[in-house]
Write a protein that holds these residues in place. Structure first.
Motif, PDB file in Angstrom:
ATOM      1  N   GLY A   1       0.775  -1.237   0.000  1.00 45.95           N
ATOM      2  CA  GLY A   1       0.000   0.000   0.000  1.00 45.95           C
ATOM      3  C   GLY A   1       0.800   1.276   0.000  1.00 45.95           C
ATOM      4  N   ASP A   2       2.128   1.207  -0.126  1.00 42.39           N
ATOM      5  CA  ASP A   2       2.959   2.410  -0.064  1.00 42.39           C
ATOM      6  C   ASP A   2       2.865   3.230  -1.347  1.00 42.39           C
ATOM      7  N   LEU A   3       2.808   4.545  -1.180  1.00 49.70           N
ATOM      8  CA  LEU A   3       2.827   5.511  -2.278  1.00 49.70           C
ATOM      9  C   LEU A   3       3.693   6.679  -1.848  1.00 49.70           C
ATOM     10  N   MET A   4       4.468   7.234  -2.776  1.00 48.82           N
ATOM     11  CA  MET A   4       5.337   8.343  -2.378  1.00 48.82           C
ATOM     12  C   MET A   4       5.862   9.115  -3.577  1.00 48.82           C
ATOM     13  N   SER A   5       6.413  10.288  -3.268  1.00 45.05           N
ATOM     14  CA  SER A   5       7.123  11.105  -4.248  1.00 45.05           C
ATOM     15  C   SER A   5       8.229  11.862  -3.517  1.00 45.05           C
ATOM     16  N   TYR A   6       9.357  12.065  -4.200  1.00 45.05           N
ATOM     17  CA  TYR A   6      10.507  12.798  -3.657  1.00 45.05           C
ATOM     18  C   TYR A   6      10.747  13.970  -4.595  1.00 45.05           C
ATOM     19  N   ASP A   7      10.428  15.187  -4.129  1.00 48.24           N
ATOM     20  CA  ASP A   7      10.300  16.322  -5.039  1.00 48.24           C
ATOM     21  C   ASP A   7      11.406  17.372  -4.958  1.00 48.24           C
ATOM     22  N   GLN A   8      11.963  17.579  -3.755  1.00 46.17           N
ATOM     23  CA  GLN A   8      12.917  18.678  -3.593  1.00 46.17           C
ATOM     24  C   GLN A   8      14.028  18.313  -2.610  1.00 46.17           C
ATOM     25  N   ILE A   9      15.181  18.978  -2.796  1.00 48.10           N
ATOM     26  CA  ILE A   9      16.286  18.931  -1.826  1.00 48.10           C
ATOM     27  C   ILE A   9      16.662  20.367  -1.500  1.00 48.10           C
ATOM     28  N   LEU A  10      16.840  20.630  -0.206  1.00 50.01           N
ATOM     29  CA  LEU A  10      17.241  21.957   0.240  1.00 50.01           C
ATOM     30  C   LEU A  10      18.509  21.848   1.075  1.00 50.01           C
ATOM     31  N   VAL A  11      19.417  22.798   0.901  1.00 54.25           N
ATOM     32  CA  VAL A  11      20.641  22.875   1.693  1.00 54.25           C
ATOM     33  C   VAL A  11      20.670  24.228   2.380  1.00 54.25           C
ATOM     34  N   ASN A  12      20.811  24.212   3.697  1.00 53.10           N
ATOM     35  CA  ASN A  12      20.760  25.434   4.508  1.00 53.10           C
ATOM     36  C   ASN A  12      19.483  26.229   4.237  1.00 53.10           C
ATOM     37  N   GLY A  13      18.391  25.508   3.978  1.00 49.54           N
ATOM     38  CA  GLY A  13      17.099  26.138   3.758  1.00 49.54           C
ATOM     39  C   GLY A  13      16.847  26.608   2.342  1.00 49.54           C
ATOM     40  N   ALA A  14      17.835  26.511   1.471  1.00 55.40           N
ATOM     41  CA  ALA A  14      17.688  26.977   0.084  1.00 55.40           C
ATOM     42  C   ALA A  14      17.562  25.777  -0.857  1.00 55.40           C
ATOM     43  N   GLU A  15      16.628  25.862  -1.794  1.00 50.19           N
ATOM     44  CA  GLU A  15      16.406  24.766  -2.732  1.00 50.19           C
ATOM     45  C   GLU A  15      17.587  24.606  -3.678  1.00 50.19           C
ATOM     46  N   ILE A  16      18.069  23.355  -3.808  1.00 53.31           N
ATOM     47  CA  ILE A  16      19.129  23.069  -4.782  1.00 53.31           C
ATOM     48  C   ILE A  16      18.640  22.137  -5.885  1.00 53.31           C
ATOM     49  N   ALA A  17      17.450  21.513  -5.693  1.00 51.11           N
ATOM     50  CA  ALA A  17      16.914  20.611  -6.712  1.00 51.11           C
ATOM     51  C   ALA A  17      15.410  20.557  -6.578  1.00 51.11           C
ATOM     52  N   ASN A  18      14.715  20.533  -7.754  1.00 49.50           N
ATOM     53  CA  ASN A  18      13.264  20.439  -7.783  1.00 49.50           C
ATOM     54  C   ASN A  18      12.878  19.619  -9.006  1.00 49.50           C
ATOM     55  N   GLY A  19      12.149  18.523  -8.783  1.00 50.21           N
ATOM     56  CA  GLY A  19      11.769  17.654  -9.889  1.00 50.21           C
ATOM     57  C   GLY A  19      12.646  16.415  -9.944  1.00 50.21           C
ATOM     58  N   ASN A  20      12.137  15.383 -10.593  1.00 52.46           N
ATOM     59  CA  ASN A  20      12.792  14.075 -10.563  1.00 52.46           C
ATOM     60  C   ASN A  20      14.238  14.093 -11.030  1.00 52.46           C
ATOM     61  N   ASP A  21      14.488  14.623 -12.208  1.00 52.91           N
ATOM     62  CA  ASP A  21      15.847  14.584 -12.756  1.00 52.91           C
ATOM     63  C   ASP A  21      16.819  15.385 -11.905  1.00 52.91           C
TER      64      ASP A  21
END
Length: 268
Positions: free
Chosen positions: A95-115
């Protein structure tokens, strides 16, 4: 040993089904009581088994085997079931469902979206000491259990849980998510210069702790970050013996200087 070498004519007082019964031999006056397994008829014979001993009885001899009217009962065994709870991998079948959308370093976004996330999570380099916190953002849901809390694991250490729940918008709920997560990890205290894997986890109300390591259909959605820590060398203190020697050396030099001054004073 039975007097007729194990073969006995017997009569059944009642029609009995196959099973385990208490049995006694009445022909000799002896009563060896024990569990006997009553098997199906084989031609003219009936087969009884006690442990590894198998005895075949033929119904044409004079010795009677008396069977207790009530079958002996044995404890019922229940099929083993795997209890809920404990650490496990992401499993869509559970029954697990998930998505991994963003990474932030020191509160600032460094990645958004799968690739972008796949590229960034391969290594966040904090070896220069500039990285204080790393955050992983996405959503999770389970069709069979509610979410208790989110957390993370560093390498194979025990999970750490915190207040990482974020209310999900309708689009996430429609996709099967219950909550969004923003899992923030303080990495400022990791100073060994090594690379560590920070893995997102979620604890369900049924006790399951799920690694959010989704890798289905060749799609890498595993919620983790590899982090290279800064290296801070610990200052080494001189051994106690070395300090003592140094102190005596200083005292000796000071004493020598005082003697010279004293000698000069006496010269005048």
């Amino acid at each position: 040993d039975h007097p007729d070498n194990g073969n006995a004519v017997f009569a059944l007082d009642n029609a009995l089904s196959a099973g385990s019964y208490l049995a006694e031999f009445s022909a000799t006056g002896e009563k060896p009581i024990g569990f006997w397994s009553f098997g199906a008829a084989e031609g003219d014979a009936y087969v009884f088994q006690n442990g590894n001993e198998v005895t075949t009885f033929y119904p044409k001899m004079a010795v009677k085997l008396v069977l207790d009217a009530q079958p002996a009962t044995e404890p019922e065994t229940q099929p083993a079931t795997e209890p809920a709870g404990g650490l496990r991998d992401f499993d869509a079948g559970k029954g697990d469902l998930m998505s991994y959308d963003q990474i932030l370093v020191n509160g600032a976004e460094i990645a958004n979206g799968n690739d972008a996330v796949i590229a960034a999570k391969a290594l966040v380099d904090g070896s220069d000491g500039s990285v204080q916190t790393i955050a992983m953002h996405g959503w999770f849901g389970n069709k069979n259990a509610k979410i208790d809390s989110f957390g993370y694991m560093i390498d194979d250490k025990a999970p750490v849980f915190g207040d990482f729940k974020v209310d999900a918008e309708q689009a996430v709920i429609d996709a099967g998510g219950e909550y969004r997560y923003t899992i923030t990890v303080d990495v400022s205290g990791i100073t060994d210069g090594k690379t560590h894997k920070i893995q997102a986890v979620v604890k369900l109300e049924n006790g399951d702790i799920v690694k959010m390591n989704r890798n289905a259909d060749g799609k890498d959605r595993d919620a983790y970050v590899n982090y290279k820590a800064q290296l801070i060398q610990e200052e080494t203190q001189p051994a106690t013996g070395d300090v003592t020697v140094a102190m005596f050396a200083v005292i000796a030099v000071l004493a020598l200087g005082a003697a010279v001054v004293f000698a000069k004073k006496r010269a005048f």
